[in-house]
Enzyme design. Sequence first.
Site, PDB file in Angstrom:
ATOM      1  N   GLY A  31       0.799  -1.220   0.000  1.00  0.00           N
ATOM      2  CA  GLY A  31       0.000   0.000   0.000  1.00  0.00           C
ATOM      3  C   GLY A  31       0.831   1.269   0.000  1.00  0.00           C
ATOM      4  O   GLY A  31       2.021   1.253  -0.269  1.00  0.00           O
ATOM      5  N   HIS A  37       4.359   1.697  -8.026  1.00  0.00           N
ATOM      6  CA  HIS A  37       3.290   0.684  -7.975  1.00  0.00           C
ATOM      7  C   HIS A  37       2.339   0.859  -9.160  1.00  0.00           C
ATOM      8  O   HIS A  37       1.896  -0.118  -9.763  1.00  0.00           O
ATOM      9  CB  HIS A  37       2.448   0.842  -6.705  1.00  0.00           C
ATOM     10  CG  HIS A  37       3.201   0.657  -5.422  1.00  0.00           C
ATOM     11  ND1 HIS A  37       3.426   1.681  -4.532  1.00  0.00           N
ATOM     12  CD2 HIS A  37       3.764  -0.440  -4.876  1.00  0.00           C
ATOM     13  CE1 HIS A  37       4.088   1.218  -3.501  1.00  0.00           C
ATOM     14  NE2 HIS A  37       4.317  -0.051  -3.673  1.00  0.00           N
ATOM     15  N   GLN A 148      11.869  -3.458  -9.968  1.00  0.00           N
ATOM     16  CA  GLN A 148      13.317  -3.735  -9.894  1.00  0.00           C
ATOM     17  C   GLN A 148      13.991  -2.949  -8.779  1.00  0.00           C
ATOM     18  O   GLN A 148      15.157  -3.171  -8.500  1.00  0.00           O
ATOM     19  CB  GLN A 148      14.005  -3.346 -11.213  1.00  0.00           C
ATOM     20  CG  GLN A 148      13.720  -4.253 -12.374  1.00  0.00           C
ATOM     21  CD  GLN A 148      14.537  -5.543 -12.334  1.00  0.00           C
ATOM     22  OE1 GLN A 148      14.966  -5.986 -11.267  1.00  0.00           O
ATOM     23  NE2 GLN A 148      14.734  -6.149 -13.481  1.00  0.00           N
ATOM     24  N   GLN A 153      14.489  -8.930  -4.125  1.00  0.00           N
ATOM     25  CA  GLN A 153      13.155  -9.526  -3.938  1.00  0.00           C
ATOM     26  C   GLN A 153      12.681 -10.194  -5.232  1.00  0.00           C
ATOM     27  O   GLN A 153      12.207 -11.343  -5.214  1.00  0.00           O
ATOM     28  CB  GLN A 153      12.162  -8.456  -3.504  1.00  0.00           C
ATOM     29  CG  GLN A 153      10.715  -8.891  -3.547  1.00  0.00           C
ATOM     30  CD  GLN A 153       9.785  -7.897  -2.886  1.00  0.00           C
ATOM     31  OE1 GLN A 153       9.591  -7.938  -1.686  1.00  0.00           O
ATOM     32  NE2 GLN A 153       9.191  -7.005  -3.665  1.00  0.00           N
ATOM     33  N   SER A 185       9.619   5.387  -3.447  1.00  0.00           N
ATOM     34  CA  SER A 185       9.446   4.443  -2.344  1.00  0.00           C
ATOM     35  C   SER A 185       8.387   5.008  -1.407  1.00  0.00           C
ATOM     36  O   SER A 185       8.313   6.232  -1.214  1.00  0.00           O
ATOM     37  CB  SER A 185      10.766   4.308  -1.588  1.00  0.00           C
ATOM     38  OG  SER A 185      10.545   3.737  -0.306  1.00  0.00           O
TER      39      SER A 185
HETATM   40  O1  PAF Z   1       7.534  -5.226  -2.203  1.00  0.00           O
HETATM   41  C1  PAF Z   1       6.640  -5.208  -1.332  1.00  0.00           C
HETATM   42  O2  PAF Z   1       5.900  -4.249  -1.201  1.00  0.00           O
HETATM   43  C2  PAF Z   1       6.467  -6.416  -0.412  1.00  0.00           C
HETATM   44  O3  PAF Z   1       7.700  -6.968  -0.077  1.00  0.00           O
HETATM   45  C3  PAF Z   1       5.512  -7.473  -0.966  1.00  0.00           C
HETATM   46  C4  PAF Z   1       6.037  -8.103  -2.245  1.00  0.00           C
HETATM   47  C5  PAF Z   1       4.160  -6.860  -1.231  1.00  0.00           C
HETATM   48  C6  PAF Z   1       5.335  -8.599   0.066  1.00  0.00           C
HETATM   49  O4  PAF Z   1       4.798  -8.123   1.253  1.00  0.00           O
END
Ligand code: PAF
Length: 281
Positions: A31, A37, A148, A153, A185
């Site tokens: 969120g 995003h 990226q 991750q 971020s």
């Molecule tokens: O990148 C993120 O925001 C988190 O690490 C994720 C992939 C939603 C997992 O909680």
Amino acid sequence: MKVVKTIEELKKHIRDCKKTRKEIGFVPTMGYLHEGHLSLIKYAASENDFVVVSIFVNPTQFGPKEDYAEYPRDLERDISLAEKAGAHMIFAPATSEMYPKGYATFVEVERLTENLCGGSRPGFFRGIATVVTKLFHLVEPNRAYFGQKDAQQAIVIQRMVRDLNMNIEICACPIIRESDGLAMSSRNVYLSSEERHQALSLSQSLFCAKELILNGERDKQIILSDIHQKIASQPLAEIDYIEMVDSENLKEVEQVCGRILIALAVWFGKTRLIDNIFVEV
Ligand code: PAF
């Protein structure tokens, strides 16, 4: 757009999608959505029939002294932004829905999680691999989208999907930056204006490193010292790590060869920022 909070409701909609053979694109988030995003949601909308965005601040990926309680949250704003970007459904479960009383199962990806952010945040990737596995089982996406900026991750999730034979395409999408280069971020809102100004040294030093490499420099020490010196000259910066690794196995490299990842994490006050760059020679 639908906003669902329970697993039962989510599964009902996913069953309907599967019946009508809709391809599902999935964007997992915690969120407080920003342009980074939204770019993932737009990619998902352009490649799938139905886009699910999860909004869940996952407690298992935060250490006991980290910012779980303070992590910024604004569901109403997120719903409206996600809808405009092309999402069809938001899944925003409560913590007890994802981790009911007695919860005891975790997913660990070995080796790839030992250094970089995994080195400074023990348990971080165990929490991520666990929640992403659960979300993948619930949403059953054809494709899932990761930024990226969290390069480690994306690589860890790619490996997990391969190792556990999950039939999901992982799409790693480019970092979205502010016009002055700062990687977007959710944590940028914590920065004071002075910290934010000094944080520009992260992207600037990475861009200079890329330039050095493209001009022929191959020695890790020289490249990392240059980055170190640029960031350390900012009085508010406290370096967590700066590393150069192979872009597939994340092992440290001594020389630039093939495709490498330069990744760093730096504290500004109580805010930890990460950034990275891939370079191929
Ligand atoms: O990148 C993120 O925001 C988190 O690490 C994720 C992939 C939603 C997992 O909680």
